[in-house]
Each structure stands twice: as structure tokens, then as C-alpha cells.
Motif scaffolding. Structure first.
Motif, PDB file in Angstrom:
ATOM      1  N   ALA A 189      94.571 -59.712  24.934  1.00  0.00           N
ATOM      2  CA  ALA A 189      95.520 -59.163  24.837  1.00  0.00           C
ATOM      3  C   ALA A 189      96.233 -59.347  26.032  1.00  0.00           C
ATOM      4  N   GLN A 190      95.576 -59.901  27.208  1.00  0.00           N
ATOM      5  CA  GLN A 190      96.026 -60.673  28.532  1.00  0.00           C
ATOM      6  C   GLN A 190      96.696 -61.799  28.314  1.00  0.00           C
ATOM      7  N   ALA A 191      96.041 -62.568  27.592  1.00  0.00           N
ATOM      8  CA  ALA A 191      96.633 -63.956  27.232  1.00  0.00           C
ATOM      9  C   ALA A 191      97.858 -63.969  26.416  1.00  0.00           C
ATOM     10  N   LEU A 192      98.027 -62.900  25.537  1.00  0.00           N
ATOM     11  CA  LEU A 192      99.169 -62.398  24.836  1.00  0.00           C
ATOM     12  C   LEU A 192     100.287 -62.237  25.767  1.00  0.00           C
ATOM     13  N   ALA A 193     100.118 -61.060  26.762  1.00  0.00           N
ATOM     14  CA  ALA A 193     100.955 -60.821  27.743  1.00  0.00           C
ATOM     15  C   ALA A 193     101.518 -61.939  28.473  1.00  0.00           C
ATOM     16  N   ASN A 194     100.380 -63.063  28.942  1.00  0.00           N
ATOM     17  CA  ASN A 194     100.945 -64.009  29.770  1.00  0.00           C
ATOM     18  C   ASN A 194     101.869 -65.089  28.854  1.00  0.00           C
ATOM     19  N   ALA A 195     101.433 -65.172  27.395  1.00  0.00           N
ATOM     20  CA  ALA A 195     102.299 -65.881  26.719  1.00  0.00           C
ATOM     21  C   ALA A 195     103.739 -65.287  26.738  1.00  0.00           C
ATOM     22  N   ARG A 196     103.722 -63.984  26.680  1.00  0.00           N
ATOM     23  CA  ARG A 196     105.094 -63.366  26.409  1.00  0.00           C
ATOM     24  C   ARG A 196     105.895 -63.732  27.726  1.00  0.00           C
ATOM     25  N   SER A 197     105.488 -63.543  28.733  1.00  0.00           N
ATOM     26  CA  SER A 197     105.904 -63.930  29.913  1.00  0.00           C
ATOM     27  C   SER A 197     106.519 -65.367  29.947  1.00  0.00           C
ATOM     28  N   LEU A 198     105.747 -66.238  29.522  1.00  0.00           N
ATOM     29  CA  LEU A 198     106.085 -67.717  29.349  1.00  0.00           C
ATOM     30  C   LEU A 198     107.379 -67.809  28.522  1.00  0.00           C
ATOM     31  N   LEU A 199     107.054 -67.346  27.324  1.00  0.00           N
ATOM     32  CA  LEU A 199     107.958 -67.365  26.208  1.00  0.00           C
ATOM     33  C   LEU A 199     109.482 -66.789  26.995  1.00  0.00           C
ATOM     34  N   ALA A 200     109.467 -65.954  27.531  1.00  0.00           N
ATOM     35  CA  ALA A 200     110.763 -65.367  28.359  1.00  0.00           C
ATOM     36  C   ALA A 200     111.392 -66.333  29.130  1.00  0.00           C
ATOM     37  N   ARG A 201     110.303 -66.873  29.874  1.00  0.00           N
ATOM     38  CA  ARG A 201     110.880 -68.146  30.859  1.00  0.00           C
ATOM     39  C   ARG A 201     111.585 -69.197  29.986  1.00  0.00           C
ATOM     40  N   ALA A 202     110.748 -69.637  29.017  1.00  0.00           N
ATOM     41  CA  ALA A 202     111.024 -70.765  28.209  1.00  0.00           C
ATOM     42  C   ALA A 202     112.621 -70.320  27.471  1.00  0.00           C
ATOM     43  N   GLN A 203     112.662 -69.160  27.212  1.00  0.00           N
ATOM     44  CA  GLN A 203     113.889 -68.652  26.508  1.00  0.00           C
ATOM     45  C   GLN A 203     115.069 -68.931  27.612  1.00  0.00           C
ATOM     46  N   GLY A 204     114.905 -68.534  28.846  1.00  0.00           N
ATOM     47  CA  GLY A 204     115.923 -68.470  29.744  1.00  0.00           C
ATOM     48  C   GLY A 204     116.282 -70.214  29.924  1.00  0.00           C
ATOM     49  N   HIS A 205     115.142 -70.850  30.060  1.00  0.00           N
ATOM     50  CA  HIS A 205     115.684 -72.338  30.232  1.00  0.00           C
ATOM     51  C   HIS A 205     116.421 -72.935  29.136  1.00  0.00           C
ATOM     52  N   LEU A 206     115.964 -72.401  27.777  1.00  0.00           N
ATOM     53  CA  LEU A 206     116.573 -73.091  26.627  1.00  0.00           C
ATOM     54  C   LEU A 206     118.175 -72.392  26.353  1.00  0.00           C
ATOM     55  N   SER A 207     118.431 -71.225  27.192  1.00  0.00           N
ATOM     56  CA  SER A 207     119.607 -70.760  27.141  1.00  0.00           C
ATOM     57  C   SER A 207     120.914 -71.859  27.787  1.00  0.00           C
ATOM     58  N   SER A 208     120.594 -72.507  28.480  1.00  0.00           N
ATOM     59  CA  SER A 208     121.360 -73.575  29.113  1.00  0.00           C
ATOM     60  C   SER A 208     121.403 -75.003  28.422  1.00  0.00           C
ATOM     61  N   LEU A 209     120.807 -75.104  27.431  1.00  0.00           N
ATOM     62  CA  LEU A 209     120.558 -76.332  26.623  1.00  0.00           C
ATOM     63  C   LEU A 209     121.486 -76.369  25.398  1.00  0.00           C
ATOM     64  N   THR A 210     122.364 -77.517  25.282  1.00  0.00           N
ATOM     65  CA  THR A 210     123.121 -77.717  24.022  1.00  0.00           C
ATOM     66  C   THR A 210     122.950 -78.764  23.597  1.00  0.00           C
ATOM     67  N   PRO A 211     122.943 -79.251  22.293  1.00  0.00           N
ATOM     68  CA  PRO A 211     123.026 -80.705  21.844  1.00  0.00           C
ATOM     69  C   PRO A 211     124.199 -81.468  22.607  1.00  0.00           C
ATOM     70  N   ALA A 212     123.835 -82.794  22.729  1.00  0.00           N
ATOM     71  CA  ALA A 212     124.612 -83.470  23.561  1.00  0.00           C
ATOM     72  C   ALA A 212     126.068 -83.879  23.085  1.00  0.00           C
ATOM     73  N   GLU A 213     126.045 -83.879  21.701  1.00  0.00           N
ATOM     74  CA  GLU A 213     127.618 -83.881  21.194  1.00  0.00           C
ATOM     75  C   GLU A 213     128.546 -82.796  21.446  1.00  0.00           C
ATOM     76  N   GLU A 214     128.087 -81.599  21.783  1.00  0.00           N
ATOM     77  CA  GLU A 214     128.770 -80.367  22.074  1.00  0.00           C
ATOM     78  C   GLU A 214     129.042 -80.042  23.714  1.00  0.00           C
ATOM     79  N   VAL A 215     128.587 -81.232  24.602  1.00  0.00           N
ATOM     80  CA  VAL A 215     128.856 -81.164  25.784  1.00  0.00           C
ATOM     81  C   VAL A 215     130.430 -81.493  26.285  1.00  0.00           C
ATOM     82  N   THR A 216     131.103 -80.660  26.740  1.00  0.00           N
ATOM     83  CA  THR A 216     132.489 -81.221  27.221  1.00  0.00           C
ATOM     84  C   THR A 216     132.776 -81.053  28.597  1.00  0.00           C
TER      85      THR A 216
END
Length: 125
Positions: free
Chosen positions: A97-124
């Protein structure tokens, strides 16, 4: 009367869905794999509450094992060490259960990082 849930069927459904996700995110055979970075952002957000529910499920399972062992409602063949085995099972369920809680925290952090990424062809700019 309490409703009865088929925990086994629900666990199989979760397992099957996880297997399909593993196939869907890996490009092989007829599966395209990940096609857009935004899909991973969405995936992380959708998985978050599911991990929380699994964390809670395992924690509650550990509590159940402890309660049943303390009340003398568990047996282990002819062994007199049922409390040791039950304690080990509860400990491992809590650790999972604790490992899943840790995974959830890391997943939220990853989502935060992913939020700023776009495919290179969409960058203006």
C-alpha cells in the motif's frame, strides 16, 4: 443485508485493464504505442485516483488480517504460529500500500512535468 462484491472479478478486471495499457503504450505488432505526449499527461491523471483506491484496498486488507488474527479467527494448518504469519502478511500488505502511495506521488510529479511538454512541431515562437 450488505451488498456482496466479487473482489476476484474486480481484481481480474483491473489486471486485464493494466495489461491492455501495457500493450497500448508499447509499439509492437498491431499496437501503435504512444502517439501523442498529451495522452501520457491524461493517462497519469486518470491513473492517480485508481492508485489511491488500490492503496486503500491493500491497507484495508492488512487491517482485516490483523483483526481476524487478533480475534482468533484464522488458522494455518497445524501451526501455532498463525500470528507470526498473519503479522507478516499484514506487514507486506501495508508495504505494498505504501509503495502504491509512493507511486501515486511520483505519478503526480510526472504529470506536472508532462504538462509543459508538446510535440516539437507544435512549438511556436
Amino acid at each position: 443485508m450488505k451488498p456482496r462484491f466479487d473482489m476476484g472479478a474486480d481484481a481480474v478486471a483491473i489486471s486485464d485493464a493494466a495489461r491492455r495499457l501495457a500493450h497500448a503504450t508499447h509499439p509492437a505488432d498491431r499496437w501503435p504505442g504512444v502517439e501523442y505526449i498529451g495522452d501520457l499527461y491524461s493517462l497519469a491523471g486518470i491513473l492517480d485516483p485508481g492508485l489511491g483506491s488500490l492503496d486503500q484496498t491493500l491497507s484495508q486488507a492488512a487491517d482485516y488480517v490483523r483483526t481476524e488474527a487478533a480475534a482468533g479467527r484464522l488458522r494455518q494448518g497445524r501451526s501455532r504460529h498463525v500470528h507470526i504469519t498473519a503479522g507478516a502478511a499484514a506487514h507486506d500488505l501495508d508495504a505494498a500500500a505504501q509503495a502504491l502511495a509512493n507511486a501515486r506521488s511520483l505519478l503526480a510529479r510526472a504529470q506536472g512535468h508532462l504538462s509543459s511538454l508538446t510535440p516539437a512541431e507544435e512549438v511556436t515562437g
